[in-house]
Scaffold this motif. Structure first.
Motif, PDB file in Angstrom:
ATOM      1  N   MET A   5       0.829  -1.204   0.000  1.00  0.00           N
ATOM      2  CA  MET A   5       0.000   0.000   0.000  1.00  0.00           C
ATOM      3  C   MET A   5       0.869   1.262   0.000  1.00  0.00           C
ATOM      4  O   MET A   5       0.449   2.306  -0.504  1.00  0.00           O
ATOM      5  CB  MET A   5      -0.920  -0.002   1.218  1.00  0.00           C
ATOM      6  CG  MET A   5      -1.948  -1.131   1.227  1.00  0.00           C
ATOM      7  SD  MET A   5      -3.100  -1.043  -0.171  1.00  0.00           S
ATOM      8  CE  MET A   5      -4.004   0.451   0.232  1.00  0.00           C
ATOM      9  N   VAL A   6       2.082   1.148   0.553  1.00  0.00           N
ATOM     10  CA  VAL A   6       2.998   2.288   0.571  1.00  0.00           C
ATOM     11  C   VAL A   6       3.369   2.697  -0.856  1.00  0.00           C
ATOM     12  O   VAL A   6       3.614   3.883  -1.127  1.00  0.00           O
ATOM     13  CB  VAL A   6       4.270   1.952   1.389  1.00  0.00           C
ATOM     14  CG1 VAL A   6       5.272   3.108   1.352  1.00  0.00           C
ATOM     15  CG2 VAL A   6       3.910   1.600   2.826  1.00  0.00           C
ATOM     16  N   ILE A   7       3.404   1.729  -1.770  1.00  0.00           N
ATOM     17  CA  ILE A   7       3.768   2.025  -3.160  1.00  0.00           C
ATOM     18  C   ILE A   7       2.755   2.971  -3.785  1.00  0.00           C
ATOM     19  O   ILE A   7       3.112   3.854  -4.573  1.00  0.00           O
ATOM     20  CB  ILE A   7       3.883   0.726  -3.977  1.00  0.00           C
ATOM     21  CG1 ILE A   7       4.942  -0.199  -3.357  1.00  0.00           C
ATOM     22  CG2 ILE A   7       4.228   1.025  -5.434  1.00  0.00           C
ATOM     23  CD1 ILE A   7       5.071  -1.533  -4.035  1.00  0.00           C
ATOM     24  N   PHE A   8       1.477   2.815  -3.436  1.00  0.00           N
ATOM     25  CA  PHE A   8       0.466   3.736  -3.938  1.00  0.00           C
ATOM     26  C   PHE A   8       0.731   5.156  -3.436  1.00  0.00           C
ATOM     27  O   PHE A   8       0.500   6.131  -4.162  1.00  0.00           O
ATOM     28  CB  PHE A   8      -0.925   3.274  -3.504  1.00  0.00           C
ATOM     29  CG  PHE A   8      -1.409   2.032  -4.209  1.00  0.00           C
ATOM     30  CD1 PHE A   8      -1.722   2.058  -5.562  1.00  0.00           C
ATOM     31  CD2 PHE A   8      -1.538   0.838  -3.525  1.00  0.00           C
ATOM     32  CE1 PHE A   8      -2.165   0.915  -6.215  1.00  0.00           C
ATOM     33  CE2 PHE A   8      -1.984  -0.309  -4.159  1.00  0.00           C
ATOM     34  CZ  PHE A   8      -2.300  -0.267  -5.514  1.00  0.00           C
ATOM     35  N   LEU A   9       1.212   5.272  -2.197  1.00  0.00           N
ATOM     36  CA  LEU A   9       1.562   6.585  -1.652  1.00  0.00           C
ATOM     37  C   LEU A   9       2.750   7.187  -2.402  1.00  0.00           C
ATOM     38  O   LEU A   9       2.761   8.385  -2.714  1.00  0.00           O
ATOM     39  CB  LEU A   9       1.878   6.479  -0.164  1.00  0.00           C
ATOM     40  CG  LEU A   9       0.724   6.052   0.755  1.00  0.00           C
ATOM     41  CD1 LEU A   9       1.209   5.937   2.199  1.00  0.00           C
ATOM     42  CD2 LEU A   9      -0.422   7.051   0.661  1.00  0.00           C
ATOM     43  N   LEU A  10       3.746   6.343  -2.699  1.00  0.00           N
ATOM     44  CA  LEU A  10       4.901   6.811  -3.468  1.00  0.00           C
ATOM     45  C   LEU A  10       4.481   7.276  -4.862  1.00  0.00           C
ATOM     46  O   LEU A  10       4.969   8.292  -5.363  1.00  0.00           O
ATOM     47  CB  LEU A  10       5.944   5.696  -3.582  1.00  0.00           C
ATOM     48  CG  LEU A  10       6.610   5.228  -2.280  1.00  0.00           C
ATOM     49  CD1 LEU A  10       7.523   4.026  -2.549  1.00  0.00           C
ATOM     50  CD2 LEU A  10       7.405   6.364  -1.648  1.00  0.00           C
ATOM     51  N   ALA A  11       3.561   6.530  -5.468  1.00  0.00           N
ATOM     52  CA  ALA A  11       3.044   6.922  -6.783  1.00  0.00           C
ATOM     53  C   ALA A  11       2.292   8.248  -6.681  1.00  0.00           C
ATOM     54  O   ALA A  11       2.384   9.090  -7.584  1.00  0.00           O
ATOM     55  CB  ALA A  11       2.123   5.834  -7.333  1.00  0.00           C
ATOM     56  N   GLY A  12       1.565   8.439  -5.575  1.00  0.00           N
ATOM     57  CA  GLY A  12       0.855   9.692  -5.363  1.00  0.00           C
ATOM     58  C   GLY A  12       1.797  10.877  -5.264  1.00  0.00           C
ATOM     59  O   GLY A  12       1.495  11.969  -5.779  1.00  0.00           O
TER      60      GLY A  12
END
Length: 230
Positions: free
Chosen positions: A208-215
């Motif tokens: 889920m952290v990857i989605f934050l990085l993408a954001g």
């Protein structure tokens, strides 16, 4: 925004490159099931967790190693094509810059979501199960790759140059990410927390952290696009 994403989604399916990439995904999905069934038939000892992952292993490796290359190779001009051809001026007069960025991003993500979902559905037919965690981990990586691609396309105004850089970044990124992940150098190892591979190492919800990085990447792309003269 949705009109832009719909247009970008269908545009992604056009051309030889998209056909080749879709074919690679489908062939990988098919042959991974055949190979994994052969391994199970040979009675090779696997743990229960390995047995669950074996059918989707090839797709996971494909996305880890070649995902960035495929995404950038196909969509490197997602924004600078509009800037180079001056069509972005028409879009800016019709909608906000936020809608343009989000529409382009969602269109590209939807294309890769469709390719990934189709591959996993093919695998699930043979494996009689759908590996939700691995699917979501793979999707998070593709979303991250799409955000990187969009940022590159906003930063580089010439499609020819962005294509050249996309090839270099697509090849170098998994090598650098893997090196950072496995290195014992304290001055470098902390970078693994800023890169996606660290968060898909285990079958848990850290992806889920990857989605934050993408954001974060998407936010930077938006800030750059707002400052750009169209």
């Amino acid at each position: 925004m949705f009109a832009i994403s719909k247009r970008e989604f269908f545009e992604s399916f056009k051309g030889v490159k998209s056909i080749i990439i879709i074919a690679i995904f489908l062939m990988t999905a098919y042959f991974s099931t055949k190979f994994s069934d052969w391994l199970l038939f040979m009675n090779i000892d696997f743990t229960s967790q390995e047995t669950e992952l074996i059918h989707t292993f090839a797709i996971s490796v494909l996305i880890l190693v070649f995902g960035m290359l495929f995404t950038m190779g196909l969509s490197h001009d997602v924004m600078n094509r509009e800037i180079h051809e001056r069509t972005v001026r028409f879009l800016v007069t019709r909608t906000s810059r936020v809608s343009i960025i989000m529409g382009k991003f969602l269109g590209v993500v939807l294309f890769w979501f469709t390719c990934l979902l189709t591959s996993f559905l093919i695998i699930s037919i043979f494996a009689h199960q759908f590996d939700v965690i691995t699917f979501l981990q793979s999707l998070s990586l593709l979303v991250y790759y799409c955000a990187c691609t969009l940022l590159l396309s906003v930063l580089i105004s010439k499609p020819g140059f962005s294509m050249f850089l996309s090839m270099i970044i697509g090849i170098a990124f998994p090598i650098f990410n893997g090196w950072v992940f496995f290195t014992t150098n304290a001055w470098i190892s902390w970078l693994k927390y800023l890169l996606p591979f660290y968060y898909v190492n285990d079958q848990d919800y850290r992806f889920m952290v990857i989605f934050l990085l993408a954001g974060v990447l998407l936010f930077i792309a938006l800030k750059v696009f707002k400052r750009r003269e169209c």
